[in-house]
Enzyme design. Structure first.
Site, PDB file in Angstrom:
ATOM      1  N   HIS A 114      30.423 -11.695 -11.270  1.00  0.00           N
ATOM      2  CA  HIS A 114      29.078 -11.455 -10.738  1.00  0.00           C
ATOM      3  C   HIS A 114      28.122 -11.467 -11.934  1.00  0.00           C
ATOM      4  CE1 HIS A 114      29.840 -10.556  -6.418  1.00  0.00           C
ATOM      5  NE2 HIS A 114      31.079 -10.537  -6.886  1.00  0.00           N
ATOM      6  N   ARG A 170      31.158 -16.434   2.058  1.00  0.00           N
ATOM      7  CA  ARG A 170      31.772 -15.118   2.263  1.00  0.00           C
ATOM      8  C   ARG A 170      31.139 -14.059   1.356  1.00  0.00           C
ATOM      9  NH1 ARG A 170      33.852 -11.072  -0.682  1.00  0.00           N
ATOM     10  NH2 ARG A 170      34.822 -12.600  -2.088  1.00  0.00           N
ATOM     11  N   ASP A 171      31.271 -14.233   0.051  1.00  0.00           N
ATOM     12  CA  ASP A 171      30.823 -13.174  -0.859  1.00  0.00           C
ATOM     13  C   ASP A 171      29.301 -13.074  -0.855  1.00  0.00           C
ATOM     14  OD1 ASP A 171      30.953 -11.133  -2.692  1.00  0.00           O
ATOM     15  OD2 ASP A 171      31.969 -12.266  -4.249  1.00  0.00           O
ATOM     16  N   ASN A 207      26.823 -13.557  -7.271  1.00  0.00           N
ATOM     17  CA  ASN A 207      27.898 -14.219  -8.004  1.00  0.00           C
ATOM     18  C   ASN A 207      27.271 -15.203  -8.978  1.00  0.00           C
ATOM     19  OD1 ASN A 207      29.278 -13.614  -5.209  1.00  0.00           O
ATOM     20  ND2 ASN A 207      30.927 -14.039  -6.647  1.00  0.00           N
ATOM     21  N   CYS A 228      28.347  -7.000  -2.956  1.00  0.00           N
ATOM     22  CA  CYS A 228      29.297  -6.364  -2.047  1.00  0.00           C
ATOM     23  C   CYS A 228      28.622  -5.125  -1.471  1.00  0.00           C
ATOM     24  CB  CYS A 228      30.574  -5.985  -2.792  1.00  0.00           C
ATOM     25  SG  CYS A 228      31.688  -4.984  -1.803  1.00  0.00           S
ATOM     26  N   HIS A 237      36.197 -14.371 -11.531  1.00  0.00           N
ATOM     27  CA  HIS A 237      35.216 -14.152 -10.454  1.00  0.00           C
ATOM     28  C   HIS A 237      34.153 -13.222 -11.043  1.00  0.00           C
ATOM     29  CE1 HIS A 237      34.326 -13.285  -6.020  1.00  0.00           C
ATOM     30  NE2 HIS A 237      33.727 -12.271  -6.614  1.00  0.00           N
TER      31      HIS A 237
HETATM   32  P1  HMG Z   1      39.444   1.641   8.659  1.00  0.00           P
HETATM   33  O1  HMG Z   1      38.261   2.193   9.385  1.00  0.00           O
HETATM   34  O2  HMG Z   1      40.224   2.567   7.779  1.00  0.00           O
HETATM   35  O3  HMG Z   1      40.454   0.860   9.604  1.00  0.00           O
HETATM   36  O4  HMG Z   1      38.938   0.432   7.790  1.00  0.00           O
HETATM   37  P2  HMG Z   1      41.132   1.140  10.969  1.00  0.00           P
HETATM   38  O5  HMG Z   1      42.461   0.461  10.918  1.00  0.00           O
HETATM   39  O6  HMG Z   1      41.072   2.609  11.293  1.00  0.00           O
HETATM   40  O7  HMG Z   1      40.200   0.350  12.000  1.00  0.00           O
HETATM   41  C1  HMG Z   1      38.882   0.724  12.297  1.00  0.00           C
HETATM   42  C2  HMG Z   1      38.317  -0.232  13.338  1.00  0.00           C
HETATM   43  O8  HMG Z   1      38.202  -1.544  12.778  1.00  0.00           O
HETATM   44  C3  HMG Z   1      39.218  -0.401  14.566  1.00  0.00           C
HETATM   45  O9  HMG Z   1      38.362  -0.716  15.647  1.00  0.00           O
HETATM   46  C4  HMG Z   1      40.026  -1.628  14.234  1.00  0.00           C
HETATM   47  O10 HMG Z   1      40.522  -2.294  15.354  1.00  0.00           O
HETATM   48  C5  HMG Z   1      39.025  -2.474  13.501  1.00  0.00           C
HETATM   49  P3  HMG Z   1      37.958   0.420  16.733  1.00  0.00           P
HETATM   50  O11 HMG Z   1      39.253   0.877  17.308  1.00  0.00           O
HETATM   51  O12 HMG Z   1      37.253   1.520  15.940  1.00  0.00           O
HETATM   52  O13 HMG Z   1      37.063  -0.321  17.666  1.00  0.00           O
HETATM   53  N1  HMG Z   1      39.647  -3.377  12.513  1.00  0.00           N
HETATM   54  C6  HMG Z   1      39.389  -4.679  12.443  1.00  0.00           C
HETATM   55  N2  HMG Z   1      38.606  -5.490  13.152  1.00  0.00           N
HETATM   56  C7  HMG Z   1      38.586  -6.801  12.789  1.00  0.00           C
HETATM   57  N3  HMG Z   1      39.289  -7.308  11.760  1.00  0.00           N
HETATM   58  C8  HMG Z   1      40.076  -6.503  11.024  1.00  0.00           C
HETATM   59  C9  HMG Z   1      40.136  -5.136  11.365  1.00  0.00           C
HETATM   60  N4  HMG Z   1      40.818  -4.101  10.834  1.00  0.00           N
HETATM   61  C10 HMG Z   1      40.515  -3.028  11.565  1.00  0.00           C
HETATM   62  N5  HMG Z   1      40.762  -7.011  10.008  1.00  0.00           N
HETATM   63  C11 HMG Z   1      39.339  -1.739   6.843  1.00  0.00           C
HETATM   64  C12 HMG Z   1      39.839  -0.311   6.964  1.00  0.00           C
HETATM   65  C13 HMG Z   1      40.142  -2.375   5.713  1.00  0.00           C
HETATM   66  C14 HMG Z   1      39.563  -2.470   8.156  1.00  0.00           C
HETATM   67  C15 HMG Z   1      37.826  -1.698   6.489  1.00  0.00           C
HETATM   68  O14 HMG Z   1      37.626  -0.843   5.408  1.00  0.00           O
HETATM   69  C16 HMG Z   1      37.260  -3.045   6.139  1.00  0.00           C
HETATM   70  O15 HMG Z   1      37.193  -3.925   6.984  1.00  0.00           O
HETATM   71  N6  HMG Z   1      36.824  -3.235   4.881  1.00  0.00           N
HETATM   72  C17 HMG Z   1      36.318  -4.527   4.426  1.00  0.00           C
HETATM   73  C18 HMG Z   1      35.267  -4.320   3.377  1.00  0.00           C
HETATM   74  C19 HMG Z   1      34.816  -5.657   2.841  1.00  0.00           C
HETATM   75  O16 HMG Z   1      34.953  -6.682   3.454  1.00  0.00           O
HETATM   76  N7  HMG Z   1      34.229  -5.622   1.611  1.00  0.00           N
HETATM   77  C20 HMG Z   1      33.728  -6.802   0.973  1.00  0.00           C
HETATM   78  C21 HMG Z   1      34.794  -7.727   0.489  1.00  0.00           C
HETATM   79  S1  HMG Z   1      35.563  -7.234  -1.061  1.00  0.00           S
HETATM   80  C22 HMG Z   1      34.510  -7.873  -2.265  1.00  0.00           C
HETATM   81  O17 HMG Z   1      33.418  -8.305  -1.951  1.00  0.00           O
HETATM   82  C23 HMG Z   1      35.013  -8.002  -3.669  1.00  0.00           C
HETATM   83  C24 HMG Z   1      35.442  -9.441  -4.019  1.00  0.00           C
HETATM   84  O18 HMG Z   1      34.360 -10.350  -3.860  1.00  0.00           O
HETATM   85  C25 HMG Z   1      35.929  -9.513  -5.471  1.00  0.00           C
HETATM   86  C26 HMG Z   1      34.964  -8.875  -6.467  1.00  0.00           C
HETATM   87  O19 HMG Z   1      33.794  -9.249  -6.507  1.00  0.00           O
HETATM   88  O20 HMG Z   1      35.462  -7.996  -7.177  1.00  0.00           O
HETATM   89  C27 HMG Z   1      36.609  -9.898  -3.143  1.00  0.00           C
HETATM   90 MG    MG Z   2      32.746 -10.694  -5.355  1.00  0.00          MG
END
Ligand code: HMG
Ligand code: MG
Length: 291
Positions: free
Chosen positions: A207, A13-14, A247, A238, A205
């Site tokens: 990096h 995933r990450d 990571n 990310c 966690h």
């Molecule tokens: P948004 O654009 O504000 O959301 O994004 P929305 O509700 O307006 O939806 C936009 C579109 O996405 C719509 O589709 C939804 O249906 C669809 P459209 O009508 O335009 O065709 N949608 C989805 N589709 C599939 N699965 C879903 C979903 N939700 C909405 N769950 C949202 C808000 C949160 C969805 C967006 O910002 C997002 O997906 N962000 C994810 C970012 C991400 O994954 N980042 C990396 C992970 S975090 C990380 O790496 C840190 C970590 O490792 C810890 C660390 O290192 O600190 C965890």
């Molecule tokens: Mg991370």
């Protein structure tokens, strides 16, 4: 008797969320199957997030359907909202994770809402997961520094960690998203969080942007943490955190823990096979560090 440390493998995933070009689905499945053979208790397999935001993981359902599930391994996925939770449930995820930030800047860039709004989004998800008997892990990102807002106060980390725990997250993973942490800043942050949450409910966690992740693991071990996230081959980053490198590598973590008397239950030969596979399918050069 040696003490157990749980390694939570987050590479699929990450790591793969950050790979360009996008890794084909069959290769992701093969990687997870190789990791399953290494005996991890938890593998974070993919994310049910918007495919517009993270196209690298748009095949989450196919990945979850394709993997061979090893009894004893829990397959976890990231879910930012109810939409993601419902998809994860349909895909048979054993565990889901919500992800919040200790900094407003990263919250907005990563999930397009404020910290307070993210908590409101997570509430129905945790309620639904509770009803379905699916455990929810909570991430707090930017626990030391944020790529947009700079330094992050330990109290901000404590507050969001407490809020996630209050909501029902069984474990809080403290993410040094951009690898800015040093032992002094990590211990200050942990001191604040540990005032409200026992070490048994926390994970580190880290990096490894500037090769300090193991120093941060050392200080976390001293403060009682026994769960760490790491990624096969040091994959990671990310898309919404510029500067975030890989990571902590899982084999580097093993190399660090074993001589210090901690056992992890990971089969090294199987992990090495997964590591070689990562080198073959990504741009990642696997580095070995002597410590
Ligand atoms: P948004 O654009 O504000 O959301 O994004 P929305 O509700 O307006 O939806 C936009 C579109 O996405 C719509 O589709 C939804 O249906 C669809 P459209 O009508 O335009 O065709 N949608 C989805 N589709 C599939 N699965 C879903 C979903 N939700 C909405 N769950 C949202 C808000 C949160 C969805 C967006 O910002 C997002 O997906 N962000 C994810 C970012 C991400 O994954 N980042 C990396 C992970 S975090 C990380 O790496 C840190 C970590 O490792 C810890 C660390 O290192 O600190 C965890
Ligand atoms: Mg991370």
């Amino acid at each position: 008797m040696s003490e157990h440390v749980r390694i939570y493998e987050v590479g699929p995933r990450d790591g793969l969320q950050n790979e360009i070009p996008i890794i084909p689905t069959a290769r992701k499945i093969e990687l997870i199957d190789l990791l399953s053979r290494a005996g991890f208790e938890k593998i974070e397999a993919t994310s049910f997030v918007s495919p517009k935001w993270v196209p690298q993981l748009a095949d989450a359902l196919d990945v979850m359907r394709g993997i061979i599930r090893r009894p004893g391994t829990g397959y976890a996925v990231l879910t930012p909202n109810m939409n993601g939770f419902e998809l994860a449930q349909a895909a048979g995820a054993d565990e889901v994770a919500v992800f919040a930030s200790a900094s407003e800047g990263f919250s907005r860039k990563n999930i397009n809402c404020s910290i307070a709004e993210s908590l409101v989004r997570f509430e129905p998800l945790l309620a639904a997961a509770g009803k379905a008997g699916i455990r929810v892990r909570g991430y707090v990102s930017c626990v030391v520094a944020c790529p947009y807002d700079g330094e992050v106060a330990p109290e901000a980390v404590r507050d969001i960690a407490l809020a996630l725990r209050e909501m029902g997250c069984y474990e809080i993973s403290l993410g040094d998203t951009i690898g800015a942490g040093r032992p002094a800043t990590v211990s200050r942050m942990l001191k604040a969080v540990l005032a409200g949450i026992p070490a048994t409910e926390l994970a580190g966690h880290f990096h490894d942007t500037e090769n300090t992740a193991l120093d941060n693991v050392a200080v976390s071990l001293d403060m009682g943490l026994r769960t760490f996230d790491s990624a096969v081959g040091g994959l990671g980053g990310c898309p919404y955190a510029p500067g975030a490198k890989g990571n902590l590598s899982t084999s580097a973590l093993l190399d660090f823990l074993e001589p210090r008397g901690f056992e992890t239950g990971i089969n090294r030969a199987a992990l090495q096979a997964a590591e070689c596979y990562v080198a073959a399918i990504t741009s990642k050069r696997i580095e070995r560090r002597e410590r």
